[in-house]
Scaffold this active site. Structure first.
Site, mmCIF file in Angstrom:
data_model
loop_
_atom_site.group_PDB
_atom_site.id
_atom_site.type_symbol
_atom_site.label_atom_id
_atom_site.label_comp_id
_atom_site.label_asym_id
_atom_site.label_seq_id
_atom_site.Cartn_x
_atom_site.Cartn_y
_atom_site.Cartn_z
ATOM 1 C CD GLU A 248 -2.759 -1.636 2.167
ATOM 2 O OE1 GLU A 248 -2.493 -1.166 3.277
ATOM 3 O OE2 GLU A 248 -3.518 -2.618 1.991
ATOM 4 C CB SER B 82 -7.124 -12.898 2.294
ATOM 5 O OG SER B 82 -7.470 -11.768 1.525
#
Ligand code: 13P
Length: 253
Positions: free
Chosen positions: A103, A214
């Site tokens: 990110e 995840s």
């Protein structure tokens, strides 16, 4: 090939406020109750800058440490509006810092800049959680290993203190999507990272390599079958104490 401890690292990203300390206290209470898990685990919360001092002052836990999610490449002070340096982090109680998260790479962190950040963090004696991983496009082109090799080569140097560096394999396309790689692919990639680390940096030490992307309380069972994975960098699921605790419990089940 495996390391002594399993790491469960929460990356809260841009979430949390002062009241969120309660969630971490619940994890602390769980650790007190279930020493059989905690004696084998290291639990770290990488929280927003605004919360590090408050949390580390309010919760003195031998089970839980705190860290940040990034730092500036300049080690101490300077005219960099909105930035936070490694020395500032150290002084407010951070023990760890994530560097090279995808990110932040998207926002402009290059391999070269990441290297400077790692150097600053190490000079401040912080533990670095260095993220590597391929985008979906790179994966589809079969470039995963090439990308990771280049990330390691361009951001680490032989002269670093490798006891202070943890790597995290985070396939970019698995972050926040609910998608995870095939388990054999994770195994292969983690082993590749360990081998490349030793080869490129000419060290005998097997690095700690985490998986991130995840991770949740059900897929953790699958990951626990791969002994080469030394722990997990957990985003969304780490914001809930229940989910985080279930991940740890199910890992050791
Ligand atoms: P999620 O667990 O939300 O996919 O995030 C992973 C991550 O980016 C941890 O750094």
């Amino acid at each position: 090939m495996t390391n002594k401890f399993k790491y469960f690292i929460g990356n809260w990203k841009m979430f949390g406020n002062l009241a969120s300390l309660n969630s971490i206290k619940q994890v602390h209470n769980f650790c007190l109750k279930f020493k059989k898990y905690t004696s084998k685990s290291k639990i770290i919360y990488c929280v927003p800058y605004t919360l590090i001092y408050f949390f580390s002052q309010k919760l003195k836990s031998k089970f839980i440490s705190f860290g940040a999610q990034n730092c500036h490449f300049v080690e101490t002070f300077g005219p960099y509006t909105g930035s936070v340096s490694a020395s500032m982090l150290k002084k407010v109680g951070a023990k760890y810092v994530i560097i090279g998260h995808s990110e932040n790479r998207f926002e402009g962190d290059t391999n070269k800049l990441i290297k400077q950040k790692i150097e600053s963090a190490l000079k401040q004696n912080l533990n670095v959680i260095f993220c590597v991983g391929e985008t979906l496009k790179e994966k589809n082109k079969g470039k995963t290993f090439k990308v990771i090799k280049n990330q390691i080569k361009s951001s680490l140097s032989k002269k670093y203190n490798f006891n202070k560096i943890i790597l995290a394999y985070e396939p970019v396309w698995a972050i926040g999507t609910g998608k995870i790689p095939k388990i054999q692919t994770v195994k292969k990639t983690i082993i590749f990272i360990k081998n490349q680390f030793q080869k490129i940096l000419k060290v005998k030490k097997t690095p700690v390599v985490l998986y991130g992307g995840s991770v949740n309380n059900s897929n953790i069972r699958m990951f626990s079958s791969i002994s080469e994975i030394d722990g997990f960098l957990i985003g969304g699921a780490s914001q809930s104490s229940k989910k985080f605790i279930d991940i740890i419990k199910n890992y050791y089940k």
